[in-house]
Design a protein around this motif. Structure first.
Motif, PDB file in Angstrom:
ATOM      1  N   ILE A  28       0.834  -1.205   0.000  1.00  0.00           N
ATOM      2  CA  ILE A  28       0.000   0.000   0.000  1.00  0.00           C
ATOM      3  C   ILE A  28       0.866   1.252   0.000  1.00  0.00           C
ATOM      4  O   ILE A  28       0.638   2.186  -0.780  1.00  0.00           O
ATOM      5  CB  ILE A  28      -0.949  -0.008   1.218  1.00  0.00           C
ATOM      6  N   LEU A  29       1.871   1.282   0.859  1.00  0.00           N
ATOM      7  CA  LEU A  29       2.745   2.458   0.922  1.00  0.00           C
ATOM      8  C   LEU A  29       3.491   2.645  -0.395  1.00  0.00           C
ATOM      9  O   LEU A  29       3.617   3.772  -0.892  1.00  0.00           O
ATOM     10  CB  LEU A  29       3.732   2.307   2.082  1.00  0.00           C
ATOM     11  N   THR A  30       3.985   1.554  -0.972  1.00  0.00           N
ATOM     12  CA  THR A  30       4.709   1.653  -2.243  1.00  0.00           C
ATOM     13  C   THR A  30       3.803   2.203  -3.341  1.00  0.00           C
ATOM     14  O   THR A  30       4.210   3.070  -4.127  1.00  0.00           O
ATOM     15  CB  THR A  30       5.255   0.274  -2.667  1.00  0.00           C
ATOM     16  N   GLY A  31       2.567   1.741  -3.385  1.00  0.00           N
ATOM     17  CA  GLY A  31       1.639   2.212  -4.404  1.00  0.00           C
ATOM     18  C   GLY A  31       1.385   3.705  -4.323  1.00  0.00           C
ATOM     19  O   GLY A  31       1.469   4.423  -5.331  1.00  0.00           O
ATOM     20  N   TYR A  32       1.101   4.194  -3.125  1.00  0.00           N
ATOM     21  CA  TYR A  32       0.833   5.627  -2.966  1.00  0.00           C
ATOM     22  C   TYR A  32       2.091   6.466  -3.182  1.00  0.00           C
ATOM     23  O   TYR A  32       2.037   7.563  -3.755  1.00  0.00           O
ATOM     24  CB  TYR A  32       0.256   5.906  -1.573  1.00  0.00           C
ATOM     25  N   PRO A  68      -4.629   4.638  11.129  1.00  0.00           N
ATOM     26  CA  PRO A  68      -5.311   3.574  11.881  1.00  0.00           C
ATOM     27  C   PRO A  68      -5.582   2.329  11.039  1.00  0.00           C
ATOM     28  O   PRO A  68      -5.577   1.202  11.560  1.00  0.00           O
ATOM     29  CB  PRO A  68      -6.629   4.242  12.318  1.00  0.00           C
ATOM     30  N   TYR A  69      -5.824   2.513   9.752  1.00  0.00           N
ATOM     31  CA  TYR A  69      -6.095   1.380   8.864  1.00  0.00           C
ATOM     32  C   TYR A  69      -4.790   0.733   8.398  1.00  0.00           C
ATOM     33  O   TYR A  69      -4.699  -0.492   8.305  1.00  0.00           O
ATOM     34  CB  TYR A  69      -6.933   1.835   7.670  1.00  0.00           C
ATOM     35  N   LEU A  70      -3.793   1.547   8.132  1.00  0.00           N
ATOM     36  CA  LEU A  70      -2.482   1.013   7.759  1.00  0.00           C
ATOM     37  C   LEU A  70      -1.897   0.168   8.887  1.00  0.00           C
ATOM     38  O   LEU A  70      -1.204  -0.824   8.639  1.00  0.00           O
ATOM     39  CB  LEU A  70      -1.526   2.165   7.428  1.00  0.00           C
ATOM     40  N   SER A  71      -2.185   0.554  10.120  1.00  0.00           N
ATOM     41  CA  SER A  71      -1.647  -0.168  11.278  1.00  0.00           C
ATOM     42  C   SER A  71      -2.145  -1.607  11.344  1.00  0.00           C
ATOM     43  O   SER A  71      -1.503  -2.463  11.969  1.00  0.00           O
ATOM     44  CB  SER A  71      -2.028   0.559  12.577  1.00  0.00           C
ATOM     45  N   ASN A  72      -3.275  -1.867  10.721  1.00  0.00           N
ATOM     46  CA  ASN A  72      -3.854  -3.213  10.760  1.00  0.00           C
ATOM     47  C   ASN A  72      -3.402  -4.091   9.605  1.00  0.00           C
ATOM     48  O   ASN A  72      -3.783  -5.265   9.537  1.00  0.00           O
ATOM     49  CB  ASN A  72      -5.386  -3.116  10.758  1.00  0.00           C
TER      50      ASN A  72
END
Length: 360
Positions: A28-32, A68-72
């Protein structure tokens, strides 16, 4: 008011159900981050888009509202950035955009609660507008003043010699510590001497507040900025190589590895020690404040536009030169301290901050 709050509640429920959060955090982080990279540089490998630095920075800042969502999400390291990006399918596009729009909504809701906006419901749509032109102009000035609170370099970084980049390239994917230090050292002294930002709090209060000295923080930040210079230079070198050599895809993935890289934590500590001259203990104190990790609560210091620029995934640290350039400022550090330990912030930094701001 009630309509907006009901809409907010429905958005909170909907966003938590996105299948996007089932993907690994690194993906997710790489995509953004690659979206932000495209806007920063106007596309890669012949894919031309209009450059928009502001939009790129807004994408990165709005990730903080998704903390909060990334943390999960899964902390699975994955083999490389190619594997991280290949978890996405074309069908994921709408959810990726939906999460960003939700983050923008989170960005404006505090202002709504402070009655910054007039809100109208029309054709089942909510329209937010400033109460007057004068208020809107005042908001523009406020944004400008906020940006001036961030630190910046007063000089352009030096060009890193191609010979150093070639040496690193020959050893890819191995990250030779000495080669990286030589490349980063080109601009380390410049970032130490030419960086300007408001004082905010005196040196003794800085150490009391953060548990490490201002000098240690500024040295680590200069080293991280120098690493970002090197990663940007490497990405340009690999992009250029793709136009002259076989196996274009290999070079493209190397670019992604530069913009969304991972480093073994022990490697990064050694890199920072050798570049700054600080001890490992001093480095770890600063890193622990900047790193999102399970140890301290994932993204515990992120929010309101600030995203911790380093993310621990097992023994490795994920980062991006875009985040390293944007996030480590003293203003953001003070926000992060208040976010994670308000009592300590109030006892150590708050009263000093008020005095220094009045001086400015």
């Amino acid at each position: 008011m009630n309509e907006v709050e009901r809409f907010e509640e429905s958005c909170d429920k909907a966003i938590g159900k996105l299948s996007l959060w089932e993907k690994p955090l690194r993906s997710i982080l790489t995509g953004y981050i690659m979206m932000a990279d495209s806007l920063t540089f106007g596309g890669r490998f012949g894919s031309k888009i209009e450059r928009d630095q502001y939009k790129a920075e807004r994408i990165l800042a709005r990730l903080s509202y998704l903390a909060p969502y990334l943390s999960n999400c899964s902390r699975k390291l994955l083999k490389n950035s190619q594997e991280a990006m290949e978890t996405f399918e074309t069908s994921d596009g709408p959810e990726i955009q939906e999460a960003l729009m939700y983050a923008h909504f989170c960005e404006i809701m505090p202002q709504f609660r402070q009655q910054y906006y007039d809100v109208k419901l029309q054709d089942r749509n909510l329209y937010f507008s400033h109460k007057s032109d004068a208020f809107a102009k005042s908001e523009v000035k406020d944004v400008i003043l906020t940006e001036l609170c961030l630190g910046f370099d007063t000089k352009e970084p030096e060009t890193i010699p191609v010979t150093l980049l070639s040496n690193i390239s020959r050893q890819h994917p191995h990250k030779d510590l000495s080669a990286y230090i030589k490349g980063a050292a080109v601009n380390y002294g410049l970032h130490r001497s030419s960086f300007l930002e408001p004082t905010y709090i005196p040196d003794d209060a800085f150490s009391e507040s953060f548990g490490f000295s201002r000098d240690a923080f500024e040295k680590v930040r200069a080293a991280l900025w120098s690493l970002s210079d090197l990663l940007f230079a490497l990405s340009a070198f690999y992009e250029m190589s793709a136009g002259h050599e076989d196996n274009r895809a290999q070079w493209q993935w190397r670019v992604v590895d530069c913009i969304a890289p991972t480093f073994k934590r022990s490697w990064l500590v050694s890199f920072l020690c050798r570049l700054t001259g600080l001890t490992p203990d001093q480095i770890v104190l600063v890193l622990d404040f900047l790193v999102a990790s399970e140890k301290h609560g994932m993204f515990n210091r992120s929010g309101n536009g600030y995203l911790q620029p380093l993310v621990q995934l097992g023994e490795f640290i994920f980062t991006s030169p875009l985040l390293l350039r944007m996030m480590p400022s003293i203003r953001n550090m003070l926000y992060a301290l208040n976010q994670s330990d308000r009592d300590h912030f109030s006892k150590t930094a708050a009263h000093h901050l008020e005095v220094e701001l009045l001086k400015e």
